[in-house]
Design an enzyme around this catalytic site. Structure first.
Site, PDB file in Angstrom:
ATOM      1  N   HIS A 156      81.679  34.090   9.724  1.00 23.87           N
ATOM      2  CA  HIS A 156      81.138  34.399   8.393  1.00 23.87           C
ATOM      3  C   HIS A 156      79.996  33.400   8.220  1.00 23.87           C
ATOM      4  O   HIS A 156      80.224  32.228   7.900  1.00 23.87           O
ATOM      5  CB  HIS A 156      82.236  34.206   7.345  1.00 23.87           C
ATOM      6  CG  HIS A 156      81.775  34.420   5.933  1.00 23.87           C
ATOM      7  ND1 HIS A 156      82.398  35.291   5.076  1.00 23.87           N
ATOM      8  CD2 HIS A 156      80.756  33.877   5.242  1.00 23.87           C
ATOM      9  CE1 HIS A 156      81.777  35.276   3.903  1.00 23.87           C
ATOM     10  NE2 HIS A 156      80.785  34.415   3.976  1.00 23.87           N
ATOM     11  N   ASN A 179      92.888  35.273   7.484  1.00 26.78           N
ATOM     12  CA  ASN A 179      92.991  34.443   6.264  1.00 26.78           C
ATOM     13  C   ASN A 179      94.126  34.906   5.356  1.00 26.78           C
ATOM     14  O   ASN A 179      93.943  35.242   4.201  1.00 26.78           O
ATOM     15  CB  ASN A 179      91.658  34.406   5.503  1.00 26.78           C
ATOM     16  CG  ASN A 179      91.211  35.771   5.026  1.00 26.78           C
ATOM     17  OD1 ASN A 179      91.548  36.783   5.624  1.00 26.78           O
ATOM     18  ND2 ASN A 179      90.459  35.801   3.944  1.00 26.78           N
ATOM     19  N   HIS A 186      90.919  43.088   5.989  1.00 27.52           N
ATOM     20  CA  HIS A 186      91.877  42.123   5.444  1.00 27.52           C
ATOM     21  C   HIS A 186      93.108  42.901   5.004  1.00 27.52           C
ATOM     22  O   HIS A 186      93.035  43.692   4.072  1.00 27.52           O
ATOM     23  CB  HIS A 186      91.261  41.368   4.262  1.00 27.52           C
ATOM     24  CG  HIS A 186      90.049  40.567   4.646  1.00 27.52           C
ATOM     25  ND1 HIS A 186      90.122  39.252   5.046  1.00 27.52           N
ATOM     26  CD2 HIS A 186      88.735  40.909   4.729  1.00 27.52           C
ATOM     27  CE1 HIS A 186      88.899  38.810   5.338  1.00 27.52           C
ATOM     28  NE2 HIS A 186      88.040  39.805   5.158  1.00 27.52           N
ATOM     29  N   LEU A 187      94.230  42.696   5.718  1.00 25.49           N
ATOM     30  CA  LEU A 187      95.450  43.453   5.398  1.00 25.49           C
ATOM     31  C   LEU A 187      96.412  42.644   4.530  1.00 25.49           C
ATOM     32  O   LEU A 187      97.427  43.170   4.086  1.00 25.49           O
ATOM     33  CB  LEU A 187      96.135  43.938   6.677  1.00 25.49           C
ATOM     34  CG  LEU A 187      95.301  44.912   7.529  1.00 25.49           C
ATOM     35  CD1 LEU A 187      96.088  45.364   8.753  1.00 25.49           C
ATOM     36  CD2 LEU A 187      94.839  46.117   6.727  1.00 25.49           C
ATOM     37  N   ARG A 188      96.096  41.375   4.306  1.00 25.84           N
ATOM     38  CA  ARG A 188      96.798  40.529   3.307  1.00 25.84           C
ATOM     39  C   ARG A 188      98.253  40.210   3.634  1.00 25.84           C
ATOM     40  O   ARG A 188      98.936  39.609   2.813  1.00 25.84           O
ATOM     41  CB  ARG A 188      96.736  41.158   1.914  1.00 25.84           C
ATOM     42  CG  ARG A 188      95.344  41.551   1.426  1.00 25.84           C
ATOM     43  CD  ARG A 188      94.396  40.383   1.363  1.00 25.84           C
ATOM     44  NE  ARG A 188      93.157  40.736   0.658  1.00 25.84           N
ATOM     45  CZ  ARG A 188      92.042  40.029   0.755  1.00 25.84           C
ATOM     46  NH1 ARG A 188      91.985  38.960   1.546  1.00 25.84           N
ATOM     47  NH2 ARG A 188      90.968  40.383   0.083  1.00 25.84           N
ATOM     48  N   HIS A 191      92.064  43.668  -3.436  1.00 26.80           N
ATOM     49  CA  HIS A 191      92.649  42.754  -4.426  1.00 26.80           C
ATOM     50  C   HIS A 191      93.377  43.602  -5.452  1.00 26.80           C
ATOM     51  O   HIS A 191      93.228  44.824  -5.484  1.00 26.80           O
ATOM     52  CB  HIS A 191      91.550  41.944  -5.119  1.00 26.80           C
ATOM     53  CG  HIS A 191      90.828  41.017  -4.201  1.00 26.80           C
ATOM     54  ND1 HIS A 191      91.390  39.852  -3.723  1.00 26.80           N
ATOM     55  CD2 HIS A 191      89.588  41.083  -3.665  1.00 26.80           C
ATOM     56  CE1 HIS A 191      90.525  39.248  -2.923  1.00 26.80           C
ATOM     57  NE2 HIS A 191      89.425  39.977  -2.857  1.00 26.80           N
ATOM     58  N   ASP A 219      84.809  45.409   6.222  1.00 25.42           N
ATOM     59  CA  ASP A 219      85.248  44.212   5.501  1.00 25.42           C
ATOM     60  C   ASP A 219      86.144  44.635   4.326  1.00 25.42           C
ATOM     61  O   ASP A 219      86.032  44.096   3.226  1.00 25.42           O
ATOM     62  CB  ASP A 219      84.045  43.375   5.030  1.00 25.42           C
ATOM     63  CG  ASP A 219      84.456  41.981   4.554  1.00 25.42           C
ATOM     64  OD1 ASP A 219      85.647  41.629   4.663  1.00 25.42           O
ATOM     65  OD2 ASP A 219      83.578  41.246   4.060  1.00 25.42           O
ATOM     66  N   HIS A 227      86.892  44.577  11.261  1.00 28.23           N
ATOM     67  CA  HIS A 227      86.932  43.579  10.177  1.00 28.23           C
ATOM     68  C   HIS A 227      87.658  44.106   8.933  1.00 28.23           C
ATOM     69  O   HIS A 227      87.037  44.696   8.058  1.00 28.23           O
ATOM     70  CB  HIS A 227      85.482  43.219   9.821  1.00 28.23           C
ATOM     71  CG  HIS A 227      85.356  42.024   8.936  1.00 28.23           C
ATOM     72  ND1 HIS A 227      84.218  41.245   8.893  1.00 28.23           N
ATOM     73  CD2 HIS A 227      86.197  41.465   8.035  1.00 28.23           C
ATOM     74  CE1 HIS A 227      84.378  40.268   8.029  1.00 28.23           C
ATOM     75  NE2 HIS A 227      85.564  40.388   7.483  1.00 28.23           N
ATOM     76  N   ASP A 259      87.011  33.595   9.342  1.00 30.03           N
ATOM     77  CA  ASP A 259      86.483  34.422   8.238  1.00 30.03           C
ATOM     78  C   ASP A 259      87.311  34.226   6.968  1.00 30.03           C
ATOM     79  O   ASP A 259      88.516  34.076   7.007  1.00 30.03           O
ATOM     80  CB  ASP A 259      86.481  35.908   8.591  1.00 30.03           C
ATOM     81  CG  ASP A 259      85.883  36.735   7.465  1.00 30.03           C
ATOM     82  OD1 ASP A 259      84.817  36.345   6.961  1.00 30.03           O
ATOM     83  OD2 ASP A 259      86.478  37.748   7.061  1.00 30.03           O
TER      84      ASP A 259
END
Ligand code: ZN
Length: 419
Positions: free
Chosen positions: A173, A88, A56-58, A303, A299, A54, A146
């Site tokens: 989620h 996402n 988030h590599l954006r 940012h 997770d 899990h 998610d």
């Protein structure tokens, strides 16, 4: 090409040994063999590289926060050999073309292996199913919306059935968005004192209850992401006793931080689901021990600093943590609470493999040469400016932790070496 890693241990108190790799596989231990490359494990513990279900590599779309190269560099610095990224992004990973180009790009980087998840609904809008079969063919290892919650139970039911027929899992989620409402932190004594909108435990456990029913109804495999409350955990425990085909993960921040941190009014501690209470941390730890929790996750949700410096109501949810995850859990759980090291490593390796239906790696000959060497002795300060991730800030900045990965190999190639 043959590589020798010398001065490593198979168990924390074991003797120093030598491991030989040939190309991308483990060749064997303590061989009489010359090697093209010698690496020094400096007395560290060698383990199969961690697997991360899990992150988030954006990329694509939000590469000011993170991109494939920075995110996968951060992963290997954290000792991870394989990561599952969340869909996402902008655009959403609901398109086989984007998915396969992401995989191809990751392969050219030679860092951690990328095994992406794909969106369950088109555009993650929760309205129509994405083309799961084509996404699977393009390399999707699981399906999830998610970043969003699954408000439409009928759609989730169809997704579970469809994914199951393809031999893939659905991960959720689990939060009732209508009950969470505009909550920015755990609802409780602290949120009341601070006058901040709270997100009650029932938002998670109510949704977990519904999703467990869908799991039982369909017989499909459901994975519940980032469980944060004792109530939801108890529901999973009961369901497992009844044979429901469910797995779940817990994140390192939910085990090591509580809503008390929000007294700083620092949005660094704003995550989704929110940091809960000490009683929840204790219950999650119990869940790791008794097998209710199948695996650990980060997770990792980077940012920009500007975004996280906004006030608590405005700042986005999420923190980067993949580079500190093992050291944090080793220090806080193993060294301070006596949690078994072997279990911790299992929850970051074979636990994840079993959730995703992958082969379990060991350190035996013939296994993939995806390895991590951990320095269990040296205390090092968390220095976010040295992070490979673009998110160069951390809730644990300045804390001294032990258990840092010093060497990570992926496919028999050095992907990270601590300087
Ligand atoms: Zn999530």
């Amino acid at each position: 090409m043959i590589i020798q890693i010398k001065n490593i241990k198979r168990t924390p108190n074991g003797p120093l040994e030598q491991l030989y790799l040939e190309n991308d596989l483990i060749l064997g231990w303590n061989l009489e063999q010359s090697a093209c490359l010698e690496l020094d494990g400096k007395g560290g513990l060698v383990v199969p590289a961690f697997l991360e279900p899990h992150v988030h590599l954006r990329e694509p779309g939000q590469t000011e926060k993170e991109d494939l190269e920075s995110g996968l560099s951060a992963a290997v610095a954290g000792g991870y050999g394989t990561v599952v990224c969340m869909p996402n992004t902008i655009p959403v990973l609901d398109d086989p073309g984007i998915l396969s180009s992401l995989i191809r790009k990751a392969e050219t980087l030679g860092l951690a292996r990328l095994r992406p998840s794909a969106a369950l609904s088109r555009g993650q809008k929760g309205e129509g199913l994405a083309d799961l079969a084509l996404l699977k063919e393009a390399g999707a290892v699981m399906f999830t919306d998610d970043g969003r919650t699954n408000e439409d139970a009928h759609l989730l039911r169809r997704a579970l059935e469809y994914a199951h027929s393809l031999g893939r899992i659905v991960s959720v989620h689990a939060e009732d968005a209508t009950l969470r409402k505009d909550g920015v932190m755990n609802e409780g004594v602290v949120s009341e004192e601070l006058g901040l909108p709270g997100n009650p435990w029932a938002a998670e456990s109510a949704r977990v209850a519904r999703d467990l029913e869908l799991c039982e109804l369909t017989g499909a495999r459901l994975h519940i992401q980032h469980l944060s409350t004792q109530q939801a955990l108890e529901k999973v425990r009961e369901a497992k006793k009844c044979g429901v085909n469910v797995t779940c993960e817990v994140c390192c921040h939910h085990l090591t931080l509580t809503d008390e941190s929000l007294r700083s009014f620092d949005a660094m501690y704003k995550v989704a689901p929110p940091l809960r209470t000490q009683a929840d941390c204790d219950a999650l730890l119990e869940g790791l021990l008794d097998g209710t929790v199948d695996c650990l996750a980060t997770d990792h949700a980077p940012h920009t600093l500007a975004e996280k410096e906004r006030d608590l109501l405005e700042a986005p949810f999420g923190i980067g943590n993949i580079e500190v995850a093992f050291a944090l859990l080793y220090t806080r759980l193993v060294l301070e609470k006596g949690f078994p090291l072997e279990r911790l490593i299992g929850l970051m390796t074979e636990g994840v493999a079993k959730v995703l239906g992958w082969a379990v790696s060991t350190l035996e000959p013939g296994m993939p040469a995806d390895l991590t060497v951990l320095d269990l002795e040296t205390g090092r300060e968390v220095r976010p400016l040295e992070f490979k991730s673009k998110a160069k800030f951390s809730p644990w900045a300045g804390e001294t932790l032990k258990g840092w990965p010093i060497l990570t190999l992926v496919r028999g190639v050095v992907a990270f070496e601590r300087g």
